[in-house]
Write a protein that holds these residues in place. Sequence first.
Motif, PDB file in Angstrom:
ATOM      1  N   PHE A  20      46.439   1.688  36.878  1.00  0.00           N
ATOM      2  CA  PHE A  20      45.310   0.959  36.308  1.00  0.00           C
ATOM      3  C   PHE A  20      45.510   0.080  35.052  1.00  0.00           C
ATOM      4  O   PHE A  20      45.079  -0.890  34.793  1.00  0.00           O
ATOM      5  CB  PHE A  20      44.205   1.868  36.249  1.00  0.00           C
ATOM      6  CG  PHE A  20      43.027   1.469  35.434  1.00  0.00           C
ATOM      7  CD1 PHE A  20      41.980   0.736  35.990  1.00  0.00           C
ATOM      8  CD2 PHE A  20      42.719   1.441  34.076  1.00  0.00           C
ATOM      9  CE1 PHE A  20      40.882   0.160  35.152  1.00  0.00           C
ATOM     10  CE2 PHE A  20      41.781   1.261  33.434  1.00  0.00           C
ATOM     11  CZ  PHE A  20      40.869   0.386  34.012  1.00  0.00           C
ATOM     12  N   VAL A  21      46.370   0.798  34.142  1.00  0.00           N
ATOM     13  CA  VAL A  21      46.618   0.172  33.041  1.00  0.00           C
ATOM     14  C   VAL A  21      47.423  -1.003  33.030  1.00  0.00           C
ATOM     15  O   VAL A  21      47.471  -2.003  32.378  1.00  0.00           O
ATOM     16  CB  VAL A  21      47.239   1.310  31.915  1.00  0.00           C
ATOM     17  CG1 VAL A  21      47.788   0.596  30.459  1.00  0.00           C
ATOM     18  CG2 VAL A  21      46.287   2.417  31.465  1.00  0.00           C
ATOM     19  N   THR A  22      48.474  -0.713  33.728  1.00  0.00           N
ATOM     20  CA  THR A  22      49.589  -1.695  33.983  1.00  0.00           C
ATOM     21  C   THR A  22      48.949  -3.161  34.561  1.00  0.00           C
ATOM     22  O   THR A  22      49.042  -4.095  34.327  1.00  0.00           O
ATOM     23  CB  THR A  22      50.700  -1.566  34.811  1.00  0.00           C
ATOM     24  OG1 THR A  22      50.357  -0.738  35.873  1.00  0.00           O
ATOM     25  CG2 THR A  22      51.605  -0.403  33.937  1.00  0.00           C
ATOM     26  N   GLU A  23      47.918  -2.784  35.551  1.00  0.00           N
ATOM     27  CA  GLU A  23      47.385  -4.106  36.143  1.00  0.00           C
ATOM     28  C   GLU A  23      46.112  -4.515  35.020  1.00  0.00           C
ATOM     29  O   GLU A  23      46.118  -5.921  35.213  1.00  0.00           O
ATOM     30  CB  GLU A  23      46.540  -3.407  37.354  1.00  0.00           C
ATOM     31  CG  GLU A  23      45.735  -4.391  38.174  1.00  0.00           C
ATOM     32  CD  GLU A  23      46.403  -5.544  38.791  1.00  0.00           C
ATOM     33  OE1 GLU A  23      46.013  -6.370  39.432  1.00  0.00           O
ATOM     34  OE2 GLU A  23      47.801  -5.484  38.753  1.00  0.00           O
ATOM     35  N   ALA A  24      45.614  -3.758  34.442  1.00  0.00           N
ATOM     36  CA  ALA A  24      44.704  -4.225  33.172  1.00  0.00           C
ATOM     37  C   ALA A  24      45.548  -5.244  32.363  1.00  0.00           C
ATOM     38  O   ALA A  24      44.973  -6.258  32.101  1.00  0.00           O
ATOM     39  CB  ALA A  24      44.053  -3.220  32.572  1.00  0.00           C
ATOM     40  N   GLU A  25      46.798  -4.821  31.810  1.00  0.00           N
ATOM     41  CA  GLU A  25      47.622  -5.824  31.278  1.00  0.00           C
ATOM     42  C   GLU A  25      47.988  -6.935  31.857  1.00  0.00           C
ATOM     43  O   GLU A  25      47.682  -8.020  31.395  1.00  0.00           O
ATOM     44  CB  GLU A  25      48.568  -4.957  30.758  1.00  0.00           C
ATOM     45  CG  GLU A  25      49.639  -5.730  29.972  1.00  0.00           C
ATOM     46  CD  GLU A  25      50.928  -5.224  29.307  1.00  0.00           C
ATOM     47  OE1 GLU A  25      51.278  -5.011  28.206  1.00  0.00           O
ATOM     48  OE2 GLU A  25      51.715  -4.822  30.570  1.00  0.00           O
ATOM     49  N   ARG A  26      48.090  -6.803  33.293  1.00  0.00           N
ATOM     50  CA  ARG A  26      48.586  -8.084  33.750  1.00  0.00           C
ATOM     51  C   ARG A  26      47.442  -9.062  33.969  1.00  0.00           C
ATOM     52  O   ARG A  26      47.463 -10.147  33.911  1.00  0.00           O
ATOM     53  CB  ARG A  26      48.987  -7.804  35.456  1.00  0.00           C
ATOM     54  CG  ARG A  26      49.584  -8.961  36.039  1.00  0.00           C
ATOM     55  CD  ARG A  26      49.836  -8.584  37.643  1.00  0.00           C
ATOM     56  NE  ARG A  26      48.403  -8.163  38.302  1.00  0.00           N
ATOM     57  CZ  ARG A  26      47.862  -9.333  38.789  1.00  0.00           C
ATOM     58  NH1 ARG A  26      48.362 -10.619  38.567  1.00  0.00           N
ATOM     59  NH2 ARG A  26      46.611  -9.067  39.499  1.00  0.00           N
ATOM     60  N   LEU A  27      46.159  -8.555  34.087  1.00  0.00           N
ATOM     61  CA  LEU A  27      44.983  -9.253  34.220  1.00  0.00           C
ATOM     62  C   LEU A  27      44.580  -9.799  32.761  1.00  0.00           C
ATOM     63  O   LEU A  27      43.471 -10.629  32.564  1.00  0.00           O
ATOM     64  CB  LEU A  27      43.819  -8.466  34.695  1.00  0.00           C
ATOM     65  CG  LEU A  27      44.119  -8.306  36.376  1.00  0.00           C
ATOM     66  CD1 LEU A  27      42.866  -7.518  36.807  1.00  0.00           C
ATOM     67  CD2 LEU A  27      44.099  -9.221  37.152  1.00  0.00           C
ATOM     68  N   GLY A  28      45.219  -9.633  31.639  1.00  0.00           N
ATOM     69  CA  GLY A  28      44.716 -10.121  30.274  1.00  0.00           C
ATOM     70  C   GLY A  28      44.191  -9.111  29.404  1.00  0.00           C
ATOM     71  O   GLY A  28      43.593  -9.494  28.295  1.00  0.00           O
TER      72      GLY A  28
END
Length: 209
Positions: A20-28
């Motif tokens: 979740f955190v890594t995807e949140a970073e990818r999304l900005g």
Amino acid sequence: MRTSTTIEASGGSWRETVDFVTEAERLGMDICWVAEAWGSEAPSPLGYLAARTERMLLGSGIIQLATRTPAAIARAAITLSNISEGRFLLGLGPSGPQVIEGLHGVPFARPLTRMRETVEIVRQAVAGEKLAYEGREFTLPLPGGEAKPMRLSMRAEHDLPVYLATLSPKMLRLTGEIADGWLGTSFVPEGAQGAYFDHLDAGLAAAGR
């Protein structure tokens, strides 16, 4: 405007939380705060997330006062700041009597004084100074012994902002006076000016900011 999210390491599957955190970073997403209530603590998962992210800021939301000495908080904060290459934000909060007294067996006394003194000692450590302090809650070194003031053997390689999670008028005023930011963890937009912002502004004014 910056966007943020909050996670807790004991809030479910850790692998799913990291995804979740890594995807949140990818999304900005800009900031991930890691909570510390009466389950997992904050510094360990923050260290893991520092290795799994590249851009996102990482904050303790919050490290609870009275569960660690100011020097222990400073050591964790500097370590996390250094290994994340300056992406760490130190969030502190007083918690409450149920957690501090019920779980840790430490008196929930004078949280305002404890907060001010903790921040002052942490900033001494971050500045690379010897820890010499005389306060109402903390005296370093401990009087009556043979110890002399010490400085940490590590150095803060980056700025280390301090955020405070506070709610009462006096705590909010202190936040405006000494902190780099406020964590409005129980923020209610209705009536925010009188309930929160006026007290924060008073602290800012007292500090000449």
